[in-house]
Design a protein around this motif. Structure first.
Motif, PDB file in Angstrom:
ATOM      1  N   UNK A  49       0.815  -1.222   0.000  1.00 40.54           N
ATOM      2  CA  UNK A  49       0.000   0.000   0.000  1.00 40.54           C
ATOM      3  C   UNK A  49       0.846   1.269   0.000  1.00 40.54           C
ATOM      4  N   UNK A  50       1.972   1.276   0.724  1.00 44.13           N
ATOM      5  CA  UNK A  50       2.789   2.481   0.840  1.00 44.13           C
ATOM      6  C   UNK A  50       3.379   2.884  -0.510  1.00 44.13           C
ATOM      7  N   UNK A 100       0.705   3.792  -3.204  1.00 46.44           N
ATOM      8  CA  UNK A 100       0.093   5.104  -2.980  1.00 46.44           C
ATOM      9  C   UNK A 100       1.082   6.223  -3.284  1.00 46.44           C
ATOM     10  N   UNK A 101       2.366   6.017  -2.965  1.00 41.77           N
ATOM     11  CA  UNK A 101       3.370   7.030  -3.295  1.00 41.77           C
ATOM     12  C   UNK A 101       3.449   7.213  -4.808  1.00 41.77           C
ATOM     13  N   UNK A 102       3.465   6.122  -5.548  1.00 38.36           N
ATOM     14  CA  UNK A 102       3.504   6.196  -7.003  1.00 38.36           C
ATOM     15  C   UNK A 102       2.316   7.006  -7.527  1.00 38.36           C
ATOM     16  N   UNK A 103       1.139   6.710  -7.014  1.00 38.22           N
ATOM     17  CA  UNK A 103      -0.087   7.399  -7.427  1.00 38.22           C
ATOM     18  C   UNK A 103      -0.043   8.886  -7.052  1.00 38.22           C
ATOM     19  N   UNK A 142       1.492   9.701   7.947  1.00 39.61           N
ATOM     20  CA  UNK A 142       1.415   8.568   8.870  1.00 39.61           C
ATOM     21  C   UNK A 142       0.721   7.368   8.207  1.00 39.61           C
ATOM     22  N   UNK A 143       1.006   6.183   8.731  1.00 35.68           N
ATOM     23  CA  UNK A 143       0.479   4.958   8.135  1.00 35.68           C
ATOM     24  C   UNK A 143      -1.043   4.911   8.156  1.00 35.68           C
ATOM     25  N   UNK A 144      -1.668   5.417   9.230  1.00 37.62           N
ATOM     26  CA  UNK A 144      -3.126   5.387   9.283  1.00 37.62           C
ATOM     27  C   UNK A 144      -3.738   6.286   8.202  1.00 37.62           C
ATOM     28  N   UNK A 145      -3.018   7.364   7.828  1.00 36.05           N
ATOM     29  CA  UNK A 145      -3.485   8.226   6.740  1.00 36.05           C
ATOM     30  C   UNK A 145      -3.386   7.495   5.405  1.00 36.05           C
ATOM     31  N   UNK A 146      -2.344   6.693   5.247  1.00 33.54           N
ATOM     32  CA  UNK A 146      -2.198   5.872   4.040  1.00 33.54           C
ATOM     33  C   UNK A 146      -3.330   4.854   3.958  1.00 33.54           C
ATOM     34  N   UNK A 193      -8.290   2.970   1.188  1.00 30.50           N
ATOM     35  CA  UNK A 193      -9.668   2.492   1.245  1.00 30.50           C
ATOM     36  C   UNK A 193     -10.619   3.356   0.424  1.00 30.50           C
ATOM     37  N   UNK A 194     -10.205   4.587   0.117  1.00 32.51           N
ATOM     38  CA  UNK A 194     -11.073   5.519  -0.606  1.00 32.51           C
ATOM     39  C   UNK A 194     -10.893   5.449  -2.119  1.00 32.51           C
ATOM     40  N   UNK A 195      -9.759   4.928  -2.570  1.00 33.45           N
ATOM     41  CA  UNK A 195      -9.499   4.882  -4.004  1.00 33.45           C
ATOM     42  C   UNK A 195      -9.133   3.460  -4.422  1.00 33.45           C
ATOM     43  N   UNK A 196      -9.300   3.192  -5.683  1.00 32.61           N
ATOM     44  CA  UNK A 196      -9.115   1.831  -6.195  1.00 32.61           C
ATOM     45  C   UNK A 196      -7.691   1.645  -6.717  1.00 32.61           C
ATOM     46  N   UNK A 197      -6.756   1.405  -5.779  1.00 31.59           N
ATOM     47  CA  UNK A 197      -5.376   1.147  -6.145  1.00 31.59           C
ATOM     48  C   UNK A 197      -5.073  -0.326  -5.869  1.00 31.59           C
ATOM     49  N   UNK A 198      -4.548  -1.057  -6.849  1.00 41.13           N
ATOM     50  CA  UNK A 198      -4.257  -2.490  -6.625  1.00 41.13           C
ATOM     51  C   UNK A 198      -3.121  -2.684  -5.631  1.00 41.13           C
ATOM     52  N   UNK A 199      -3.309  -3.616  -4.721  1.00 38.04           N
ATOM     53  CA  UNK A 199      -2.291  -3.949  -3.723  1.00 38.04           C
ATOM     54  C   UNK A 199      -1.913  -5.421  -3.881  1.00 38.04           C
ATOM     55  N   UNK A 200      -0.607  -5.684  -3.857  1.00 40.25           N
ATOM     56  CA  UNK A 200      -0.118  -7.061  -3.953  1.00 40.25           C
ATOM     57  C   UNK A 200       0.449  -7.454  -2.594  1.00 40.25           C
ATOM     58  N   UNK A 201      -0.190  -8.414  -1.942  1.00 35.90           N
ATOM     59  CA  UNK A 201       0.258  -8.828  -0.612  1.00 35.90           C
ATOM     60  C   UNK A 201       1.595  -9.538  -0.696  1.00 35.90           C
ATOM     61  N   UNK A 202       2.503  -9.149   0.197  1.00 36.99           N
ATOM     62  CA  UNK A 202       3.829  -9.759   0.223  1.00 36.99           C
ATOM     63  C   UNK A 202       3.752 -11.206   0.689  1.00 36.99           C
ATOM     64  N   UNK A 203       4.511 -12.072   0.028  1.00 40.86           N
ATOM     65  CA  UNK A 203       4.615 -13.469   0.466  1.00 40.86           C
ATOM     66  C   UNK A 203       5.989 -13.746   1.078  1.00 40.86           C
ATOM     67  N   UNK A 204       6.700 -12.678   1.465  1.00 40.46           N
ATOM     68  CA  UNK A 204       7.975 -12.856   2.163  1.00 40.46           C
ATOM     69  C   UNK A 204       7.732 -13.621   3.461  1.00 40.46           C
TER      70      UNK A 204
END
Length: 255
Positions: free
Chosen positions: A34-35, A38-41, A181-185, A190-201
């Motif tokens: 997510x971080x 969102x920065x890219x966007x 802050x992370x809670x702001x991220x 949650x408000x915009x449709x940005x794809x998130x890829x969950x880490x499998x590390x």
């Protein structure tokens, strides 16, 4: 938090630390989380703001390193970047294999080594793509956690810099999310449709940093003002007051 406010916090960081210049081509390290997404966007949105209000014209390039972890599909990220007209590259690496050969005594991966390798690899690709700067999505909570980790495990009051020039690679490295802050991220994602890829590390969620996150969460619950004050302390130079030991000079030592 609205994207408009997030872009405003990027602009605040940019002005405070002179992060972005006219004509820059900025590589953004994209993990898929997510971080970084969102920065890219937000940097893509900030381009218009900077051009309109600050007479700065710059471009961004998304760079994702395929670490070799299983079940991580970045096709939606590619589609998203194409839709948003963001230049984007997927780079194949063998980093997971390298990390497994240099793991800890308990057979877990070395997070510090992973971080170093990723930064170096992204910068290498950034230079190949003629980028002038590299940006990572480290945010305010990351800075505070790093401060705590350094004090607890290193005996030093230090965190990462918002902007730094890396001599070895001759690359300027910036962190435009330092006032976010992370809670702001989380709210914005949650408000915009940005794809998130969950880490499998395999280390995800099982690190010393996660322990610090939980410690700080308890502090913030009991002392709500602590979060903003910890961030303020990182750049409140006029209120810095530490001990200074008095050293004997050479003349006194010889008498």
């Amino acid at each position: 938090m609205s994207i408009k406010k997030l872009v405003g916090l990027i602009r605040k960081a940019d002005k405070a630390y002179k992060m972005i210049d006219d004509g820059d081509r900025i590589a953004v390290g994209v993990s898929g989380g997510k971080d970084s997404m969102l920065l890219l966007y937000c940097l893509n949105k900030y381009k218009n703001v900077a051009k309109r209000f600050d007479n700065k014209d710059f471009n961004i390039v998304g760079i994702h390193l395929d670490m070799g972890f299983s079940n991580m599909d970045f096709s939606k990220v590619q589609d998203f970047c194409q839709k948003e007209n963001i230049e984007y590259y997927d780079i194949k690496t063998r980093m997971y294999d390298i990390l497994k050969l240099n793991n800890n005594e308990d057979n877990t991966l070395k997070c510090s080594l992973c971080s170093t390798l990723k930064k170096g690899a992204v910068i290498k690709e950034a230079k190949r793509l003629n980028c002038t700067k590299t940006a990572f999505a480290h945010h305010a909570d990351d800075a505070i956690e790093t401060l705590m980790l350094n004090m607890i495990y290193g005996g030093k009051i230090a965190t990462f810099a918002p902007k730094m020039f890396l001599e070895d690679s001759q690359m300027m490295f910036i962190r435009p999310f330092i006032y976010v802050f992370e809670n702001q991220i989380n709210q914005s994602i949650n408000e915009i449709n940005i794809p998130i890829v969950k880490s499998t590390c395999p280390n995800d969620g099982y690190t010393k940093r996660q322990d610090i996150k939980e410690l700080l969460h308890n502090i913030y619950h009991q002392y709500p003002s602590a979060k903003n004050n910890f961030l303020l302390a990182l750049h409140n130079e006029s209120q810095l007051s530490l001990w200074h030991e008095i050293k004997e000079n050479n003349q006194n030592l010889t008498n």
